[in-house]
Design a protein around this motif. Sequence first.
Motif, short mmCIF file in Angstrom:
data_model
loop_
_atom_site.label_atom_id
_atom_site.label_comp_id
_atom_site.label_asym_id
_atom_site.label_seq_id
_atom_site.Cartn_x
_atom_site.Cartn_y
_atom_site.Cartn_z
N GLY A 182 0.83 -1.21 0.00
CA GLY A 182 0.00 0.00 0.00
C GLY A 182 0.86 1.26 0.00
O GLY A 182 0.62 2.19 -0.79
N SER A 183 1.85 1.29 0.87
CA SER A 183 2.74 2.45 0.91
C SER A 183 3.54 2.58 -0.38
O SER A 183 3.80 3.70 -0.86
N LEU A 184 3.93 1.45 -0.96
CA LEU A 184 4.67 1.49 -2.22
C LEU A 184 3.82 2.09 -3.33
O LEU A 184 4.30 2.91 -4.13
N VAL A 185 2.56 1.69 -3.40
CA VAL A 185 1.66 2.22 -4.42
C VAL A 185 1.39 3.70 -4.19
O VAL A 185 1.35 4.50 -5.14
N GLU A 186 1.22 4.10 -2.93
CA GLU A 186 1.01 5.52 -2.64
C GLU A 186 2.21 6.36 -3.07
O GLU A 186 2.07 7.46 -3.59
N GLY A 187 3.42 5.83 -2.85
CA GLY A 187 4.61 6.54 -3.30
C GLY A 187 4.64 6.67 -4.81
O GLY A 187 5.06 7.71 -5.35
N ALA A 188 4.21 5.62 -5.54
CA ALA A 188 4.17 5.69 -6.99
C ALA A 188 3.14 6.72 -7.46
O ALA A 188 3.37 7.44 -8.44
N ARG A 189 2.02 6.79 -6.77
CA ARG A 189 1.01 7.82 -7.13
C ARG A 189 1.56 9.22 -6.89
O ARG A 189 1.31 10.14 -7.69
#
Length: 411
Positions: A269-276
Amino acid sequence: MARRLPRPHRLDVYAAAGGLLGGLLLWGIGLGTRRAADPIVLFDGRWPVLLPLFVTAGCELLRRTAPRVALLTATVALTLDTMTQGSLGTLLMFTDLVYAAVLYGTPASARRIPWITGLVTVLATVVPFAAWRVPEALLIGVAVGLVSLAPASTGLIVRNHRDAAEAARLRAEQTALLAEMDRTQAVVAERARMARELHDMVANHLSAIAIHSTAALSIDSPETSREALGVIRENSVEGLAEMRRLIGILRDSGGDLEPVAAPTLDGLGSLVEGARANGLDVELGTALDDGGGPVPAPVGLAAYRIVQESLTNALKHASPGRVTVCLARRDGSLTVEVTSPYGDRDGPRAPGSGAGLVGMRERTELLGGTFEAGPATSAHGGLWSVRAALPLTDAVATPDPVRTAARGGPA
């Protein structure tokens, strides 16, 4: 051209000279092994003793270079010596030649000479006793055994010990070579794992920095530049912190540096938020039920790194559009699939080395899984698809190099 015999060994020259001088000394004082009146003495007088003595001394020069020829020639010389008053020097040099023939000769000679001398000793014991019927006849066998069987047996024992020592030395060298090969392979494997970790940990931040710095330089908008600089600063700080922690662990400096925790699927989840935050339109979908049990740590780490590298590649290469990340448990394996728009961009937004796909494939193969990456077609246009199937059963517990280094293992 006739082949020249090799030069005699230095110790063989000493043995020949010592035997010859000793025999001449005994001959000079008139000490022989038999009396002139003995029936076996066919050549009376002192001078016939010298011929076998000199021949046997010459054979001593060949005791290492041609041991079988030396022994056969010395046997003829000893037979001739028995027909004279005899020399103790000839007898002693013959025993040395028997010993040398077994020790330095061929393996066949080393096997046969003890049997032949043993058979001669038995015959020399039985035949005289059967012919004369006196106990003193047994002494002939004892004398023959001391001259032939005893040195042959001694040479065989020494040769066996020498061969055993040589075999042990070869085994030790082989073991050392195998250990060095294992060490080299372990170092190479560890370096490959460290290269994957460094690439996956830093490439995402550096790609975001390159892309947003390009945007800040190309768009003449204070607000856009401010936002880009904020993203650049955030990624720089995070990347620098990760590098400092990793370098501190590799140097084993201790201090306030904490070991880098291995990421798990809970951090997706944190990884995807960073990508966003870096500008990607990412959608995350997972189908992981708890009925199948927890995901093994090596599988979770590999899945996290594959998603991380796929998002980094999408940030650099993908066309505008939605990036989808799907994780599902199917048929005893964890399937990771990342798709991104493909085909409408002239070139990458940030340079790449191509090591990302290699690292993802290596992670998958280490766990015994399958990996596929390449363009695909769909109803929405061209896609770039990355798909990995990681077995959940009998997973290879691939050690994390960061944790291994933190425990003081090989780095």
